[in-house]
Design a protein around this motif. Structure first.
Motif, mmCIF file in Angstrom:
data_model
loop_
_atom_site.group_PDB
_atom_site.id
_atom_site.type_symbol
_atom_site.label_atom_id
_atom_site.label_comp_id
_atom_site.label_asym_id
_atom_site.label_seq_id
_atom_site.Cartn_x
_atom_site.Cartn_y
_atom_site.Cartn_z
ATOM 1 N N GLU A 15 -2.872 89.956 56.793
ATOM 2 C CA GLU A 15 -3.759 89.305 55.939
ATOM 3 C C GLU A 15 -5.497 89.706 55.972
ATOM 4 O O GLU A 15 -5.883 89.815 56.918
ATOM 5 N N GLU A 16 -5.842 89.697 54.757
ATOM 6 C CA GLU A 16 -7.202 89.996 54.502
ATOM 7 C C GLU A 16 -7.799 91.467 55.150
ATOM 8 O O GLU A 16 -8.790 91.655 55.259
ATOM 9 N N ARG A 17 -6.527 92.369 55.207
ATOM 10 C CA ARG A 17 -7.065 93.624 55.424
ATOM 11 C C ARG A 17 -6.460 94.657 54.347
ATOM 12 O O ARG A 17 -5.561 94.496 53.687
ATOM 13 N N THR A 18 -7.181 95.511 54.230
ATOM 14 C CA THR A 18 -6.929 96.564 53.026
ATOM 15 C C THR A 18 -6.005 97.689 53.897
ATOM 16 O O THR A 18 -5.997 97.876 55.084
ATOM 17 N N PRO A 19 -5.134 98.322 52.957
ATOM 18 C CA PRO A 19 -4.478 99.361 53.450
ATOM 19 C C PRO A 19 -5.146 100.464 54.330
ATOM 20 O O PRO A 19 -4.701 100.924 55.423
ATOM 21 N N ASP A 20 -6.565 100.804 53.968
ATOM 22 C CA ASP A 20 -7.250 101.645 54.739
ATOM 23 C C ASP A 20 -7.807 101.084 56.262
ATOM 24 O O ASP A 20 -7.493 101.824 57.248
ATOM 25 N N GLN A 21 -7.875 99.774 56.090
ATOM 26 C CA GLN A 21 -8.175 99.089 57.669
ATOM 27 C C GLN A 21 -6.654 98.970 58.440
ATOM 28 O O GLN A 21 -6.813 99.418 59.684
ATOM 29 N N LEU A 22 -5.706 98.943 57.770
ATOM 30 C CA LEU A 22 -4.467 98.654 58.511
ATOM 31 C C LEU A 22 -4.103 100.259 58.919
ATOM 32 O O LEU A 22 -3.584 100.430 60.118
ATOM 33 N N ARG A 23 -4.304 101.163 58.324
ATOM 34 C CA ARG A 23 -4.104 102.665 58.567
ATOM 35 C C ARG A 23 -4.962 103.050 59.701
ATOM 36 O O ARG A 23 -4.563 103.567 60.787
ATOM 37 N N GLU A 24 -6.350 102.460 59.867
ATOM 38 C CA GLU A 24 -7.211 102.742 60.862
ATOM 39 C C GLU A 24 -6.690 101.972 62.118
ATOM 40 O O GLU A 24 -6.853 102.756 63.341
ATOM 41 N N MET A 25 -6.331 100.856 61.989
ATOM 42 C CA MET A 25 -5.410 100.166 63.113
ATOM 43 C C MET A 25 -4.498 100.875 63.844
ATOM 44 O O MET A 25 -4.415 100.942 64.944
ATOM 45 N N LEU A 26 -3.579 101.186 62.975
ATOM 46 C CA LEU A 26 -2.490 102.215 63.435
ATOM 47 C C LEU A 26 -2.981 103.547 64.052
ATOM 48 O O LEU A 26 -2.339 103.827 65.244
ATOM 49 N N ASP A 27 -3.921 104.162 63.532
ATOM 50 C CA ASP A 27 -4.512 105.482 64.094
ATOM 51 C C ASP A 27 -4.790 104.887 65.443
ATOM 52 O O ASP A 27 -4.695 105.895 66.530
ATOM 53 N N PHE A 28 -5.661 103.807 65.677
ATOM 54 C CA PHE A 28 -6.116 103.627 66.793
ATOM 55 C C PHE A 28 -5.119 103.453 67.830
ATOM 56 O O PHE A 28 -5.143 103.876 69.132
ATOM 57 N N LEU A 29 -3.987 102.709 67.627
ATOM 58 C CA LEU A 29 -3.098 102.440 68.371
ATOM 59 C C LEU A 29 -2.190 103.543 68.685
ATOM 60 O O LEU A 29 -1.602 103.617 70.035
ATOM 61 N N LYS A 30 -1.990 104.535 67.909
ATOM 62 C CA LYS A 30 -1.390 105.919 68.274
ATOM 63 C C LYS A 30 -2.251 106.578 69.420
ATOM 64 O O LYS A 30 -1.573 107.291 69.947
ATOM 65 N N ARG A 31 -3.407 106.387 69.504
ATOM 66 C CA ARG A 31 -4.438 107.063 70.615
ATOM 67 C C ARG A 31 -4.003 106.368 71.687
ATOM 68 O O ARG A 31 -4.468 107.054 72.919
ATOM 69 N N LYS A 32 -3.487 105.271 71.977
ATOM 70 C CA LYS A 32 -3.389 104.670 73.273
ATOM 71 C C LYS A 32 -2.099 104.856 74.008
ATOM 72 O O LYS A 32 -0.954 105.212 73.325
ATOM 73 N N PRO A 33 -1.980 104.562 75.155
ATOM 74 C CA PRO A 33 -0.677 105.085 76.161
ATOM 75 C C PRO A 33 0.528 104.026 75.959
ATOM 76 O O PRO A 33 0.857 103.405 77.044
#
Length: 169
Positions: free
Chosen positions: A144-162
């Motif tokens: 909610e209240e997240r743009t597709p770009d913000q969601l993609r950035e959030m997932l990209d951040f998670l991808k860099r985590k172990p």
């Protein structure tokens, strides 16, 4: 780094329902159905029809458990929210930090931090991403209240985590 806030209520729990029963439990129940089917077929082969009837009844029982268990889990979760918050919903803030995922129940003030290496999988529903830990806890990232770009950035951040998440390309 990233923060989401939203309400976990019956609608969200209904979206999550198909992920509430662990894959291992589902597999065990499906193996049980297969064994019962073999037992029932053996009953037909040796003309002991009571075996087949018993196998059919037990298969139907296992299928009923597979179908009703997630509903029971949702009902239990809603009851626990009502006991804790006085209502059948709870407001949560989830933060993705460098160290882990911080979850705060905004109604009670309770908070916890889960390290990234405890996260086994990530599932997507219509209104949220669900991070599932090894012990089958769910951490909700509200869309909610997240743009597709913000969601993609959030997932990209998670991808860099172990995490233990299997990322598909």
């Amino acid at each position: 780094m990233f923060e989401t806030t939203g309400v976990m209520d019956e609608a969200l729990l209904q979206e999550m329902k198909k992920y509430l029963l662990s894959p291992k439990r589902k597999a065990v129940l499906l193996v049980l159905i297969a064994l019962l089917a073999v037992f029932g077929a053996a009953g037909l082969a040796v003309e002991i029809y009571i075996w087949t009837a018993a196998a059919v009844v037990l298969i139907l029982l296992v299928l009923a458990v597979l179908r009703s268990a997630p509903d029971k889990i949702v009902k239990t979760m809603l009851s626990r929210m009502e006991e804790t918050n006085g209502k059948r919903e709870a407001s949560y803030t989830t933060r993705l930090t460098e160290e882990g995922v911080s979850v705060c129940n905004n109604d009670t003030g309770a908070s916890a931090c889960v390290h990234y290496d405890m996260i086994d999988s990530l599932k997507e529903t219509k209104s949220a991403y669900l991070m599932i830990t090894r012990s089958r806890q769910f951490i909700v990232l509200f869309k909610e209240e997240r743009t597709p770009d913000q969601l993609r950035e959030m997932l990209d951040f998670l991808k860099r985590k172990p995490t233990q998440i299997s990322w598909e390309n």
